[in-house]
Scaffold this active site. Structure first.
Site, PDB file in Angstrom:
ATOM      1  N   PRO A  98       0.885  -1.362   0.133  1.00 30.41           N
ATOM      2  CA  PRO A  98      -0.038  -0.117   0.029  1.00 30.41           C
ATOM      3  C   PRO A  98       1.032   1.412  -0.035  1.00 30.41           C
ATOM      4  O   PRO A  98       1.859   1.337   0.617  1.00 30.41           O
ATOM      5  CB  PRO A  98      -0.711   0.014   1.333  1.00 30.41           C
ATOM      6  CG  PRO A  98      -0.465  -1.346   1.827  1.00 30.41           C
ATOM      7  CD  PRO A  98       0.916  -1.959   1.165  1.00 30.41           C
ATOM      8  N   GLU A  99       0.396   2.102  -0.807  1.00 30.80           N
ATOM      9  CA  GLU A  99       0.937   3.579  -0.921  1.00 30.80           C
ATOM     10  C   GLU A  99       0.051   4.471  -0.136  1.00 30.80           C
ATOM     11  O   GLU A  99      -0.903   4.263   0.366  1.00 30.80           O
ATOM     12  CB  GLU A  99       1.383   3.933  -2.161  1.00 30.80           C
ATOM     13  CG  GLU A  99       2.319   3.015  -3.044  1.00 30.80           C
ATOM     14  CD  GLU A  99       2.854   3.190  -4.392  1.00 30.80           C
ATOM     15  OE1 GLU A  99       3.066   4.370  -4.742  1.00 30.80           O
ATOM     16  OE2 GLU A  99       3.113   2.342  -5.150  1.00 30.80           O
TER      17      GLU A  99
END
Ligand SMILES: [Zn+2]
Length: 284
Positions: free
Chosen positions: A2-3
């Protein structure tokens, strides 16, 4: 992994469901993830009220009214689910931490590969936390300006791709959004960070902000593991122009009537996707 947009999406639903409620149960189901679970986690947090939920870089921070903060990092494959208790679903596999709240929500941290991390510290000592101490500028903050971006890029000859991945410079960006931002800014990912012109830096700065905001609005990108807290996928992956599209025609070139396949190369053992026509590797 996840960013920023994925973590922000998760944070927004946690805020909506959990803020102002206390924990009625804290279950720790194994000794560790990437790090051991903090000793005394359940005792310290039980019956305490969550007064704020924040994000710093890719870390979720839950502040409690008695002055403690719980830090959660999702690592590679971590997911956070929020179930209204009355759904009464059987537990998922790999639920390593489960929090029940006073408003009958069940928050489960699921992390099959266990690269995630949970830490606990006193809020006032946040600046001493090793995970948080050396982080760079938040790209969605007022501090992220073309001047600030230029100031950090000018200090390094490393590639612009790797400079943007460096969380001590700018936080929250990973492979996907860097590839997409560099493509839209028409900057070759292997260019030296200190070689960008003023105009390129300005363009890159505003495109990073634009792409992150668009991705948050779309609920993030779901490629493998990431889902919303209700299990639904994000939608931004349908708007990827280069990421994961090796061999497919570049959409910008196609619009001008020629077909240039998107290329993939490896930088610091991660895949970079780019259009060799739109993103020219300039003279030094
Ligand atoms: Zn192109």
């Amino acid at each position: 992994m996840p960013e920023l947009p994925e973590v922000e999406t998760i944070l927004q639903s946690m805020k909506a469901s959990l803020k102002g409620h206390s924990l009625s149960s804290v279950e720790v189901n194994r000794p560790d993830l990437r790090l051991p679970f903090p000793p005394g986690l359940s005792t310290i947090l039980l019956h305490q009220t969550i007064i704020q939920l924040r994000r710093r870089a890719k870390y979720i921070l839950m502040d409690f009214q008695h002055g403690w903060t719980l830090l959660i990092h999702l690592g590679m494959s971590g997911r956070l689910f929020i179930d209204p208790a009355r759904q009464n679903l059987p537990p998922r596999k790999h639920e390593h931490l489960v929090l029940w709240t006073s408003n009958d929500h069940r928050v489960a941290l699921v992390d099959p590969r266990r690269f995630g991390m949970v830490c606990l510290f006193q809020t006032e000592q946040e600046h001493q936390q090793p995970q948080l101490a050396h982080l760079g500028v938040e790209p969605l903050s007022d501090q992220f300006t073309a001047e600030a971006l230029a100031a950090t890029l000018v200090t390094t000859r490393m590639s612009i791709k790797n400079a943007l991945l460096d969380q001590r410079r700018i936080v929250g960006l990973g492979n996907i959004y860097i590839c997409e931002a560099l493509f839209r800014a028409r900057i070759h990912p292997a260019r030296a960070a200190d070689s960008l012109s003023k105009a390129e830096t300005k363009r890159l700065c505003s495109l990073i902000v634009e792409i992150l905001q668009t991705a948050i609005a779309a609920g993030g990108s779901t490629l493998r593991d990431y889902v919303h807290t209700d299990g639904q996928p994000g939608a931004f992956q349908t708007l990827h122009l280069v990421y994961g599209r090796e061999g497919q025609p570049c959409p910008a070139c196609l619009a001008k009537g020629y077909s240039i396949p998107i290329q993939r190369m490896t930088q610091s053992s991660r895949s970079t996707f780019f259009c060799p026509h739109c993103q020219k590797k300039l003279r030094k």
